[in-house]
Design a protein around this motif. Structure first.
Motif, PDB file in Angstrom:
ATOM      1  N   PRO A  40       0.813  -1.234   0.000  1.00  0.00           N
ATOM      2  CA  PRO A  40       0.000   0.000   0.000  1.00  0.00           C
ATOM      3  C   PRO A  40       0.842   1.278   0.000  1.00  0.00           C
ATOM      4  CG  PRO A  40      -0.831  -1.549   1.632  1.00  0.00           C
ATOM      5  CD  PRO A  40       0.409  -2.170   1.052  1.00  0.00           C
ATOM      6  N   ALA A  41       1.999   1.224   0.675  1.00  0.00           N
ATOM      7  CA  ALA A  41       2.866   2.421   0.697  1.00  0.00           C
ATOM      8  C   ALA A  41       3.349   2.737  -0.727  1.00  0.00           C
ATOM      9  CB  ALA A  41       4.054   2.205   1.630  1.00  0.00           C
ATOM     10  N   SER A  42       3.655   1.708  -1.477  1.00  0.00           N
ATOM     11  CA  SER A  42       4.101   1.901  -2.854  1.00  0.00           C
ATOM     12  C   SER A  42       2.952   2.385  -3.736  1.00  0.00           C
ATOM     13  CB  SER A  42       4.686   0.592  -3.376  1.00  0.00           C
ATOM     14  OG  SER A  42       4.716   0.588  -4.777  1.00  0.00           O
ATOM     15  N   VAL A  43       1.761   1.855  -3.473  1.00  0.00           N
ATOM     16  CA  VAL A  43       0.578   2.311  -4.228  1.00  0.00           C
ATOM     17  C   VAL A  43       0.371   3.803  -3.985  1.00  0.00           C
ATOM     18  CG1 VAL A  43      -1.934   2.134  -4.420  1.00  0.00           C
ATOM     19  CG2 VAL A  43      -0.533   0.050  -4.265  1.00  0.00           C
ATOM     20  N   THR A  91      -9.599  13.138 -10.532  1.00  0.00           N
ATOM     21  CA  THR A  91     -10.698  12.636  -9.699  1.00  0.00           C
ATOM     22  C   THR A  91     -10.488  11.150  -9.387  1.00  0.00           C
ATOM     23  OG1 THR A  91     -12.204  14.191 -10.761  1.00  0.00           O
ATOM     24  CG2 THR A  91     -13.220  12.348  -9.585  1.00  0.00           C
ATOM     25  N   TRP A  92     -10.096  10.411 -10.420  1.00  0.00           N
ATOM     26  CA  TRP A  92      -9.876   8.967 -10.268  1.00  0.00           C
ATOM     27  C   TRP A  92      -8.717   8.688  -9.286  1.00  0.00           C
ATOM     28  CZ3 TRP A  92      -5.999   5.704 -12.979  1.00  0.00           C
ATOM     29  CH2 TRP A  92      -6.252   4.342 -12.783  1.00  0.00           C
ATOM     30  N   ILE A  93      -7.662   9.488  -9.371  1.00  0.00           N
ATOM     31  CA  ILE A  93      -6.520   9.325  -8.468  1.00  0.00           C
ATOM     32  C   ILE A  93      -6.950   9.620  -7.021  1.00  0.00           C
ATOM     33  CG2 ILE A  93      -4.277  10.327  -7.834  1.00  0.00           C
ATOM     34  CD1 ILE A  93      -3.978  10.717 -11.041  1.00  0.00           C
ATOM     35  N   ALA A  94      -7.769  10.651  -6.833  1.00  0.00           N
ATOM     36  CA  ALA A  94      -8.281  10.967  -5.476  1.00  0.00           C
ATOM     37  C   ALA A  94      -9.093   9.783  -4.956  1.00  0.00           C
ATOM     38  CB  ALA A  94      -9.126  12.237  -5.522  1.00  0.00           C
ATOM     39  N   GLU A  95      -9.879   9.166  -5.804  1.00  0.00           N
ATOM     40  CA  GLU A  95     -10.643   7.980  -5.402  1.00  0.00           C
ATOM     41  C   GLU A  95      -9.702   6.829  -5.047  1.00  0.00           C
ATOM     42  OE1 GLU A  95     -14.460   9.112  -8.273  1.00  0.00           O
ATOM     43  OE2 GLU A  95     -13.138   7.449  -8.836  1.00  0.00           O
ATOM     44  N   GLY A  96      -8.573   6.749  -5.745  1.00  0.00           N
ATOM     45  CA  GLY A  96      -7.559   5.726  -5.441  1.00  0.00           C
ATOM     46  C   GLY A  96      -7.006   5.898  -4.036  1.00  0.00           C
ATOM     47  N   ASP A 138      -6.992   4.049   1.632  1.00  0.00           N
ATOM     48  CA  ASP A 138      -7.281   4.365   3.050  1.00  0.00           C
ATOM     49  C   ASP A 138      -8.344   3.402   3.582  1.00  0.00           C
ATOM     50  OD1 ASP A 138      -5.476   6.384   2.927  1.00  0.00           O
ATOM     51  OD2 ASP A 138      -6.938   8.039   2.964  1.00  0.00           O
ATOM     52  N   GLU A 139      -9.397   3.213   2.801  1.00  0.00           N
ATOM     53  CA  GLU A 139     -10.502   2.355   3.246  1.00  0.00           C
ATOM     54  C   GLU A 139     -10.011   0.919   3.451  1.00  0.00           C
ATOM     55  OE1 GLU A 139     -13.887   2.114   0.497  1.00  0.00           O
ATOM     56  OE2 GLU A 139     -14.271   0.098   1.303  1.00  0.00           O
ATOM     57  N   LEU A 140      -9.215   0.425   2.512  1.00  0.00           N
ATOM     58  CA  LEU A 140      -8.813  -0.991   2.552  1.00  0.00           C
ATOM     59  C   LEU A 140      -7.661  -1.276   3.509  1.00  0.00           C
ATOM     60  CD1 LEU A 140      -9.028  -1.758  -1.296  1.00  0.00           C
ATOM     61  CD2 LEU A 140     -10.716  -2.313   0.467  1.00  0.00           C
ATOM     62  N   HIS A 141      -6.789  -0.275   3.729  1.00  0.00           N
ATOM     63  CA  HIS A 141      -5.585  -0.511   4.530  1.00  0.00           C
ATOM     64  C   HIS A 141      -5.466   0.414   5.725  1.00  0.00           C
ATOM     65  CE1 HIS A 141      -4.126  -3.187   1.347  1.00  0.00           C
ATOM     66  NE2 HIS A 141      -4.514  -2.240   0.499  1.00  0.00           N
ATOM     67  N   GLY A 142      -6.410   1.332   5.901  1.00  0.00           N
ATOM     68  CA  GLY A 142      -6.306   2.298   7.001  1.00  0.00           C
ATOM     69  C   GLY A 142      -5.484   3.488   6.573  1.00  0.00           C
TER      70      GLY A 142
END
Ligand code: VNL
Length: 194
Positions: free
Chosen positions: A108-111, A179-184, A189-193
């Motif tokens: 997730p940090a790399s994402v 917008t798509w990147i903000a959703e990313g 955050d939702e999946l990994h905190g």
């Protein structure tokens, strides 16, 4: 193949040396058809060989000369035929979307880091595209201004309006990416905190 049409498109504005083409291209046509100098120079040679362009020697500096490229009648006819040929849409090929579909394979940090890089890229793109659009609309963009000096009122109007239309599409696309990147970010955050 489209690179030669991008180069003819640019050269319909005014004849240019290879150096001017490279400079002007990067600030205009490259926004709709990116190509590095390493492709542009050999393509100019091939286009001259194929009769789409012709070159005249012009003075360069104190002693030197350079080739100035002009579109030939054959080049213009080829360009018009291409402009009226059916459009083949490009199939999707963007590593950002390929990777997004498999983010579960990455830390997730790399994402997050990759999302930040994409965000920086698109923010810069957006501001450059908006600046260019404004310079087209007020007719101060140097490449466009040179083109307009050869056109009458109606043709000038068409040249400006269609270019602004192209930039409207590019700007809308850049905003969609952001917008798509903000959703990313929100999804990570939702999946990994957070
Ligand atoms: C031209 C000028 C084209 C400015 C552009 O983008 C531009 C042109 C396609 O006159 O060919 O941003």
């Amino acid at each position: 193949m489209s690179l030669r049409y991008a180069l003819i498109a640019l050269l319909t504005g005014r004849p240019m040396t290879g150096y001017d083409i490279s400079k002007s291209f990067s600030r205009s046509v490259a926004h709709v058809w990116h190509a590095p100098d390493s492709q542009i120079y050999p393509e100019l040679n091939r286009m001259e060989r194929d009769g789409l362009l012709t070159s005249v020697e012009v003075r360069w500096g104190k002693k030197g000369t350079k080739k100035e490229y002009h579109v030939t009648d054959a080049g213009l006819a080829d360009f018009r035929a291409w402009m009226e040929a059916p459009l083949t849409p490009l199939r999707q090929r963007d590593p950002a979307y390929l990777k997004a579909a498999y983010f579960d394979f990455a830390d997730p940090a790399s994402v997050r880091e990759q999302l930040r890089q994409q965000q920086a890229y698109w923010e810069e793109q957006l501001s450059m595209l908006e600046d260019t659009r404004a310079a087209l609309l007020d007719r101060t963009h140097p490449t466009l201004a040179a083109r307009l000096s050869t056109l009458d009122g109606r043709d000038a109007e068409l040249a400006v309006r269609y270019k602004v239309y192209a930039y409207d599409g590019l700007i809308a696309r850049a905003r969609t990416e952001l917008t798509w990147i903000a959703e990313g970010f929100a999804l990570v955050d939702e999946l990994h905190g957070a």
